[in-house]
Design an enzyme around this catalytic site. Structure first.
Site, PDB file in Angstrom:
ATOM      1  N   CYS A 213       0.809  -1.224   0.000  1.00  0.00           N
ATOM      2  CA  CYS A 213       0.000   0.000   0.000  1.00  0.00           C
ATOM      3  C   CYS A 213       0.845   1.278   0.000  1.00  0.00           C
ATOM      4  O   CYS A 213       0.549   2.237  -0.720  1.00  0.00           O
ATOM      5  CB  CYS A 213      -0.954  -0.016   1.192  1.00  0.00           C
TER       6      CYS A 213
HETATM    7  N1  LIG Z   1      -2.782  -4.744   5.603  1.00  0.00           N
HETATM    8  C1  LIG Z   1      -2.464  -3.963   4.593  1.00  0.00           C
HETATM    9  O1  LIG Z   1      -2.703  -2.749   4.615  1.00  0.00           O
HETATM   10  C2  LIG Z   1      -1.793  -4.541   3.369  1.00  0.00           C
HETATM   11  C3  LIG Z   1      -1.688  -3.732   2.235  1.00  0.00           C
HETATM   12  C4  LIG Z   1      -1.042  -4.244   1.093  1.00  0.00           C
HETATM   13  C5  LIG Z   1      -0.507  -5.523   1.114  1.00  0.00           C
HETATM   14  N2  LIG Z   1      -0.613  -6.257   2.251  1.00  0.00           N
HETATM   15  C6  LIG Z   1      -0.018  -7.595   2.237  1.00  0.00           C
HETATM   16  O2  LIG Z   1      -1.100  -8.535   2.165  1.00  0.00           O
HETATM   17  C7  LIG Z   1      -0.766  -9.710   2.907  1.00  0.00           C
HETATM   18  C8  LIG Z   1      -1.842  -9.937   3.960  1.00  0.00           C
HETATM   19  O3  LIG Z   1      -1.855  -8.812   4.838  1.00  0.00           O
HETATM   20  P1  LIG Z   1      -2.948  -8.644   5.981  1.00  0.00           P
HETATM   21  O4  LIG Z   1      -2.702  -7.331   6.593  1.00  0.00           O
HETATM   22  O5  LIG Z   1      -4.292  -8.987   5.448  1.00  0.00           O
HETATM   23  O6  LIG Z   1      -2.450  -9.790   6.984  1.00  0.00           O
HETATM   24  P2  LIG Z   1      -3.207 -10.519   8.124  1.00  0.00           P
HETATM   25  O7  LIG Z   1      -4.355  -9.669   8.558  1.00  0.00           O
HETATM   26  O8  LIG Z   1      -2.190 -10.909   9.105  1.00  0.00           O
HETATM   27  O9  LIG Z   1      -3.798 -11.831   7.394  1.00  0.00           O
HETATM   28  C9  LIG Z   1      -2.997 -12.864   6.971  1.00  0.00           C
HETATM   29  C10 LIG Z   1      -3.865 -13.972   6.368  1.00  0.00           C
HETATM   30  O10 LIG Z   1      -3.002 -15.019   5.945  1.00  0.00           O
HETATM   31  C11 LIG Z   1      -3.348 -16.251   6.595  1.00  0.00           C
HETATM   32  N3  LIG Z   1      -2.117 -16.943   6.968  1.00  0.00           N
HETATM   33  C12 LIG Z   1      -1.218 -16.567   7.927  1.00  0.00           C
HETATM   34  N4  LIG Z   1      -0.173 -17.433   7.946  1.00  0.00           N
HETATM   35  C13 LIG Z   1      -0.416 -18.344   6.988  1.00  0.00           C
HETATM   36  C14 LIG Z   1       0.294 -19.503   6.516  1.00  0.00           C
HETATM   37  N5  LIG Z   1       1.463 -19.861   7.048  1.00  0.00           N
HETATM   38  N6  LIG Z   1      -0.271 -20.224   5.516  1.00  0.00           N
HETATM   39  C15 LIG Z   1      -1.467 -19.873   4.980  1.00  0.00           C
HETATM   40  N7  LIG Z   1      -2.193 -18.788   5.371  1.00  0.00           N
HETATM   41  C16 LIG Z   1      -1.667 -18.036   6.359  1.00  0.00           C
HETATM   42  C17 LIG Z   1      -4.163 -15.862   7.807  1.00  0.00           C
HETATM   43  O11 LIG Z   1      -5.060 -16.908   8.029  1.00  0.00           O
HETATM   44  P3  LIG Z   1      -5.650 -17.319   9.484  1.00  0.00           P
HETATM   45  O12 LIG Z   1      -6.157 -16.054  10.112  1.00  0.00           O
HETATM   46  O13 LIG Z   1      -6.689 -18.287   9.196  1.00  0.00           O
HETATM   47  O14 LIG Z   1      -4.486 -17.858  10.227  1.00  0.00           O
HETATM   48  C18 LIG Z   1      -4.861 -14.582   7.333  1.00  0.00           C
HETATM   49  O15 LIG Z   1      -6.037 -14.908   6.644  1.00  0.00           O
HETATM   50  C19 LIG Z   1       0.620  -9.463   3.541  1.00  0.00           C
HETATM   51  O16 LIG Z   1       1.612 -10.070   2.776  1.00  0.00           O
HETATM   52  C20 LIG Z   1       0.762  -7.942   3.497  1.00  0.00           C
HETATM   53  O17 LIG Z   1       2.098  -7.531   3.390  1.00  0.00           O
HETATM   54  C21 LIG Z   1      -1.259  -5.813   3.368  1.00  0.00           C
END
Ligand SMILES: NC(=O)c1ccc[n+]([C@@H]2O[C@H](COP(=O)([O-])OP(=O)(O)OC[C@H]3O[C@@H](n4cnc5c(N)ncnc54)[C@H](OP(=O)(O)O)[C@@H]3O)[C@@H](O)[C@H]2O)c1
Length: 373
Positions: A161
């Protein structure tokens, strides 16, 4: 249901998409957007440990979606046209290989495929990268700049982002060669607490963070180099960035301010800068749909507080828009650029949907027509 696997841009009526990591901030938003998409059906959504989709994502009650395991989603990838990976660093690396081998195309929101040279990934994120070939192959996912690479690609690596917001804010200046070399562009960016991901952190609990502003990673932000790479890839000119970030007192949204040193000989006015940005992105509906340059005229006297000249994150929440405001401080010969996005919209799930639209030949605004809340 007609499916569309051919990366030839031919539009077909509906495609089936899997969402890996559907309990996270980005995964939940991806599901929300895909549920409203006229040409996309969610084929499956995964969670590691959560059992009930609608309990984990109460805003999506009534959707009828249920979780499958990570492994099951990948086993079923052959039934899908695409998989969107919304997982932490290190997961998509192997998941993408499996999905691709089963015939699904992949859009990855994580950092795993953002660096064509995996040595750079390993230096910044640690651990070893196990798919150097895929990292070299992945198309850069900033839609506005790389449609031609995204359209035929089977693997798209979305920037994060901060990087999307910074690249949209600064590429017009970088591409026109109007940035002085010698000192870096200074970026100060505030992100909502959802930008920190879902990992529990004491300081981010509501009782501790409400009202707070939490600076972090000032001694070397992992997204600093990604910003430089993204702008260099789009503008074809080198840039140097100095980045400071903090979580603001809000759940979602990015507020990015950039201070850009201008070459000595330039004598830019705000109107000239506006012209540069408008001609780069195209005016209104003839140009980039999601990039809006705020060209409100200055009405007041010097030092009047004209808040309407610059955007606020509240303008873009829930949308796929990036709003940009520009100005020049002639006293220090610096351009000042303000850019705002919804970190979970244009910064994450919205861009993923935009890229799916490009990859499968849908109108780029399909499923993304909502204005800010
Ligand atoms: N948050 C932001 O603003 C944003 C913006 C751009 C890009 N991103 C990127 O998008 C990705 C997700 O971010 P987020 O903020 O949504 O993270 P998050 O809230 O921590 O969610 C992570 C997700 O991945 C799953 N997960 C975690 N460990 C895993 C594993 N070992 N194998 C399979 N699934 C797994 C979790 O599932 P469970 O809950 O079921 O464990 C959860 O659904 C990251 O790489 C981040 O850098 C985030």
């Amino acid at each position: 249901v007609t499916t569309a696997k051919a990366p030839d841009g031919a539009q077909s009526s509906t495609i089936r998409v899997g969402v890996l990591g559907g309990t996270g901030h980005a995964g939940r938003e991806a599901c929300r957007l895909l549920l409203g998409h006229p040409h996309i059906e969610i084929a499956a959504v995964s969670s590691l440990g959560r059992e009930r989709f609608e309990e984990a994502n109460p805003n999506l009650r009534g959707s009828g979606l249920v979780f499958v395991s990570h492994e099951e989603l990948l086993r079923r990838a052959g039934e899908m046209d695409a998989v969107v990976c919304c997982t932490p660093a290190g997961v998509a690396m192997t998941a993408a290989r499996e999905a691709l081998e089963r015939g699904a195309r992949v859009v990855d929101l994580s950092p795993d495929f953002r660096f064509p040279d995996v040595a750079e990934y390993e230096r910044i994120y640690g651990g070893s990268h196990v798919e150097a070939g895929l990292a070299a192959e992945a198309a850069p996912g900033l839609t506005e700049f790389h449609r031609d690479l995204i359209r035929p690609s089977r693997l798209v690596a979305n920037p994060g982002c901060y990087v999307i917001t910074a690249a949209l804010a600064l590429t017009p200046l970088a591409a026109s060669g109007t940035i002085a070399t010698g000192s870096p562009i200074f970026i100060a960016a505030l992100n909502g607490t959802s930008g920190a991901g879902g990992k529990a952190h004491d300081r981010l609990q509501h009782g501790n963070s409400f009202g707070a502003t939490l600076a972090y990673s000032l001694s070397g932000h992992r997204h600093r180099r990604e910003m430089e790479l993204a702008i260099e890839r789009a503008s074809l000119l080198p840039v140097a960035i100095d980045l400071s970030t903090a979580h603001g007192n809000f759940a979602r949204g990015i507020f990015l301010q950039a201070t850009v040193p201008l070459p000595m000989h330039t004598n830019f006015t705000r109107d000239e800068l506006l012209d540069l940005y408008r001609s780069f992105y195209g005016d209104g509906h003839r140009g980039e749909h999601f990039v809006v340059v705020n060209d409100a005229p200055r009405r007041g006297e010097r030092n009047d507080k004209e808040y309407g000249l610059y955007p606020s994150p509240t303008d873009v929440l829930g949308s796929n828009a990036c709003h940009i405001g520009v100005d020049v401080d002639r006293e220090v010969n610096r351009a000042k650029i303000v850019a705002v996005t919804d970190n979970l919209g244009k910064g994450a799930a919205g861009s993923a949907v935009q890229n799916l639209n490009v990859m499968f030949g849908f109108s780029e605004t399909s499923g993304l027509t909502a204005y800010g809340l």
